[in-house]
Design an enzyme around this catalytic site. Structure first.
Site, short mmCIF file in Angstrom:
data_model
loop_
_atom_site.label_atom_id
_atom_site.label_comp_id
_atom_site.label_asym_id
_atom_site.label_seq_id
_atom_site.Cartn_x
_atom_site.Cartn_y
_atom_site.Cartn_z
N PRO A 43 0.76 -1.25 0.02
CA PRO A 43 0.06 0.00 0.17
C PRO A 43 0.79 1.13 -0.22
CG PRO A 43 -0.69 -1.53 1.53
CD PRO A 43 0.53 -1.77 1.14
N GLU A 44 0.77 2.08 -1.15
CA GLU A 44 1.23 3.22 -1.11
C GLU A 44 0.07 4.33 -1.46
OE1 GLU A 44 5.14 3.72 -2.61
OE2 GLU A 44 5.59 1.69 -2.48
N ARG A 102 13.80 -2.22 4.94
CA ARG A 102 13.58 -1.45 3.95
C ARG A 102 14.33 -1.44 2.49
NH1 ARG A 102 12.97 2.84 8.09
NH2 ARG A 102 10.59 3.06 8.43
N LYS A 120 -1.59 7.93 3.11
CA LYS A 120 -1.57 6.39 3.30
C LYS A 120 -2.75 6.08 4.32
CE LYS A 120 3.24 5.59 2.48
NZ LYS A 120 4.43 4.77 3.08
#
Length: 282
Positions: free
Chosen positions: A2-3, A250, A51
């Site tokens: 999800p972005e 990340r 978001k």
């Protein structure tokens, strides 16, 4: 993952299914709000903010949710079998006579007064897909800490809201800078391009089923998830390494030839692929 664009799509699906209709089923499966009953109230709208998702409900209430790494909202027709995961992963159910929205694995779910929404999203910078978008403010926010690595600054939702790990890597590639380049070292002309380019990418993808930054169906992304395959421009093998303070994984992708600036000397394994949902600050 999800972005900003996928959250925008989720908001549109929820709005289409719920807005203007009376809730006949309400079940919030988090301890603090387990006794809240929203049945009999009309859903007014579902709005994305970066978001975050804000489901506004009659009576001055807002259901605030955030998908983070693994959360999702699924919409089902009456009588349709739910397929978003096992029952113990369900955190919210909102249903009317025609559709039922089910929130799975939602790490953030809270019911608040609509007048208090700023408490949940007031810290966010300009929303790349929102009516408050301000490219000049977004750039000023990014440059406020000129020594900060570009990739980390892009993930910080206080600077601009909607960028996650995928867009971080893709934007840095398109700007010709490594994610470890200090923001202040980015040439002024490229820095000025950053906010409008970020918005262009998210706007182009908010209506697409598959995210693309290249404009080509054969290869959707320039660098993200592509290590150690060759760069689409120069054929140098794409590299991957983690970026951040180590509190979460990340994976960050870049081309060592097309992107100028510092980069870690140790990279992740050559066959490393991105884990699901690795994102930046929320």
């Amino acid at each position: 993952m999800p972005e900003g664009d996928t959250v925008w799509q989720a908001a549109r699906r929820l709005h289409t299914a719920l807005a203007g209709k009376v809730l006949i089923r309400s079940d919030l499966r988090v301890p603090k709000f387990a006794t809240a009953d929203l049945t009999g109230r009309v859903v007014l709208d579902v709005t994305p903010r970066g978001k975050h998702l804000l489901t506004r409900i009659e009576g001055g209430l807002t259901l605030h949710s955030h998908l983070r790494m693994d959360g999702s909202w699924r919409v089902y027709a009456h009588g349709q079998r739910w397929s978003g995961g096992p029952g113990h992963q369900i955190r919210a159910i909102l249903g009317n006579a025609d559709r039922t929205a089910v929130g799975y694995r939602l790490p953030v779910l809270e019911l608040l007064r609509t007048a208090d929404e700023e408490r949940a999203v007031g810290h966010l910078g300009p929303d790349l897909l929102g009516p408050d978008w301000d490219p000049d403010q977004a750039l000023a926010n990014l440059l406020r800490d000129p020594d900060r690595a570009l990739g980390e600054a892009l993930l910080d939702q206080r600077n601009l809201a909607g960028i996650g790990n995928i867009y971080k890597s893709e934007l840095c590639f398109l700007l010709g800078a490594t994610p470890w380049l200090p923001v202040g070292a980015l040439p002024a002309a490229r820095a000025a391009q950053l906010p409008p380019l970020a918005r262009k990418l998210l706007e182009a993808n908010r209506d697409r089923p598959s995210r693309s930054t290249t404009g080509h169906r054969e290869q959707l992304l320039f660098v993200y998830g592509r290590a150690p395959r060759p760069c689409l421009r120069c054929r140098t093998p794409i590299r991957v390494a983690n970026q951040g303070d180590g509190s979460r994984e990340r994976p960050t992708y870049w081309c060592p030839t097309c992107q100028l600036g510092p980069a870690p000397t140790r990279t992740s394994g050559p066959n490393r692929t991105a884990p699901r949902g690795a994102t930046g600050r929320h």
